[in-house]
Motif scaffolding. Structure first.
Motif, PDB file in Angstrom:
ATOM      1  N   MET A  64       0.940  -1.309   0.029  1.00  0.00           N
ATOM      2  CA  MET A  64      -0.056  -0.018  -0.118  1.00  0.00           C
ATOM      3  C   MET A  64       0.988   1.265  -0.178  1.00  0.00           C
ATOM      4  N   ASP A  65       2.212   1.250   0.677  1.00  0.00           N
ATOM      5  CA  ASP A  65       2.865   2.406   0.679  1.00  0.00           C
ATOM      6  C   ASP A  65       3.382   2.485  -0.800  1.00  0.00           C
ATOM      7  N   ARG A  66       3.868   1.686  -1.274  1.00  0.00           N
ATOM      8  CA  ARG A  66       4.212   1.649  -2.735  1.00  0.00           C
ATOM      9  C   ARG A  66       3.208   2.307  -3.694  1.00  0.00           C
ATOM     10  N   LEU A  67       1.862   1.938  -3.639  1.00  0.00           N
ATOM     11  CA  LEU A  67       0.806   2.387  -4.241  1.00  0.00           C
ATOM     12  C   LEU A  67       0.575   3.734  -3.835  1.00  0.00           C
ATOM     13  N   ARG A  68       0.628   4.003  -2.874  1.00  0.00           N
ATOM     14  CA  ARG A  68       0.557   5.760  -2.469  1.00  0.00           C
ATOM     15  C   ARG A  68       1.584   6.501  -3.347  1.00  0.00           C
ATOM     16  N   GLU A  69       2.715   6.055  -3.608  1.00  0.00           N
ATOM     17  CA  GLU A  69       3.870   6.636  -4.521  1.00  0.00           C
ATOM     18  C   GLU A  69       3.630   6.590  -5.929  1.00  0.00           C
ATOM     19  N   THR A  70       2.893   5.679  -6.215  1.00  0.00           N
ATOM     20  CA  THR A  70       2.530   5.643  -7.727  1.00  0.00           C
ATOM     21  C   THR A  70       1.917   6.880  -8.349  1.00  0.00           C
ATOM     22  N   PRO A  71       2.462   7.248  -9.525  1.00  0.00           N
ATOM     23  CA  PRO A  71       1.901   8.308 -10.134  1.00  0.00           C
ATOM     24  C   PRO A  71       0.731   7.971 -11.038  1.00  0.00           C
ATOM     25  N   THR A  72      -0.371   8.524 -11.067  1.00  0.00           N
ATOM     26  CA  THR A  72      -1.453   8.156 -11.658  1.00  0.00           C
ATOM     27  C   THR A  72      -1.644   8.951 -13.278  1.00  0.00           C
ATOM     28  N   SER A  73      -2.288   8.331 -14.038  1.00  0.00           N
ATOM     29  CA  SER A  73      -2.684   9.068 -15.344  1.00  0.00           C
ATOM     30  C   SER A  73      -3.855  10.180 -15.172  1.00  0.00           C
ATOM     31  N   LEU A  74      -3.774  10.829 -16.133  1.00  0.00           N
ATOM     32  CA  LEU A  74      -4.701  11.963 -16.148  1.00  0.00           C
ATOM     33  C   LEU A  74      -6.164  11.758 -15.996  1.00  0.00           C
TER      34      LEU A  74
END
Length: 208
Positions: A64-74
């Motif tokens: 979940m910590d890694r997910l929080r750092e994941t950039p999202t597409s527009l």
């Protein structure tokens, strides 16, 4: 998908998109590898103790910590500020309070107990991931654990650094409003609503 392999989830094997008679009728099918474990609950909320290890909690938290750092597409958003501004319709005590999200992060968006598997931990049901208030996934997991106080306490301990923040407290209010709203339409959330309303008392005292 842009998600890191460290995030515990089935590997995507393929997808196919198509439209029907009009562009508005768009569909997408996704194929995932078979789950390694069993879903922890048949219902989104907990009805029994969670039979998982300390290692399970560590692996879930790391992912979940890694997910929080994941950039999202527009355009990938679990929710918008506009929706959050409307939650006093379901929690009138919030009328007039500042509900501006102090921090946005990438979230799964539907992290309840039917979307988690036992050892090894895997998170399923990824079509709605995107930006949400920081701490939102932890807030969802906590809200759906409320019928089992010992599990809710475990969630709060594991994610205290996220939940005990202005953004985390707001995220808890947001999922509470979502559950109260959904309780008008389905029996699952109607069952969960009393626990959520009881939890709201503490949340409102802490949200200023």
């Amino acid at each position: 998908m842009l998600l890191d392999e460290v995030i515990p989830r089935p590997a995507p094997l393929g997808e196919h998109s198509w439209t029907e008679e009009s562009p508005e009728q768009a569909f997408q099918a996704q194929l995932w590898e078979r789950l390694k474990g069993q879903a922890l609950s048949e219902s989104p909320y907990l009805t029994a103790p969670v039979p998982v290890s300390d290692r399970w909690w560590r692996e879930l938290r790391n992912g979940m910590d890694r997910l929080r750092e994941t950039p999202t597409s527009l355009g990938r958003q679990v929710m918008t500020q506009e929706f959050i501004d409307r939650i006093p319709r379901f929690i009138p005590e919030l009328a007039g309070r500042d509900l501006t999200v102090p921090k946005w992060e990438t979230a799964h968006g539907d992290l309840h107990w039917a979307n988690l598997t036992s050892d090894p931990p895997e998170i399923i049901d990824w079509e709605g991931w995107g930006l949400a208030p920081a701490g939102y996934d932890a807030a969802v997991l906590h809200a759906y654990a409320l019928p089992r106080p010992e599990a809710a306490e475990k969630v709060h301990t594991a994610f205290a650094d996220l939940l005990n923040t202005p953004s985390g407290r707001l995220a808890e209010l947001v999922i509470a409003a979502e559950i109260i709203q959904a309780a008008e339409r389905d029996t699952v959330h109607k069952r969960l609503e009393p626990d959520v309303r009881q939890h709201l008392t503490n949340l409102l005292d802490r949200h200023h």
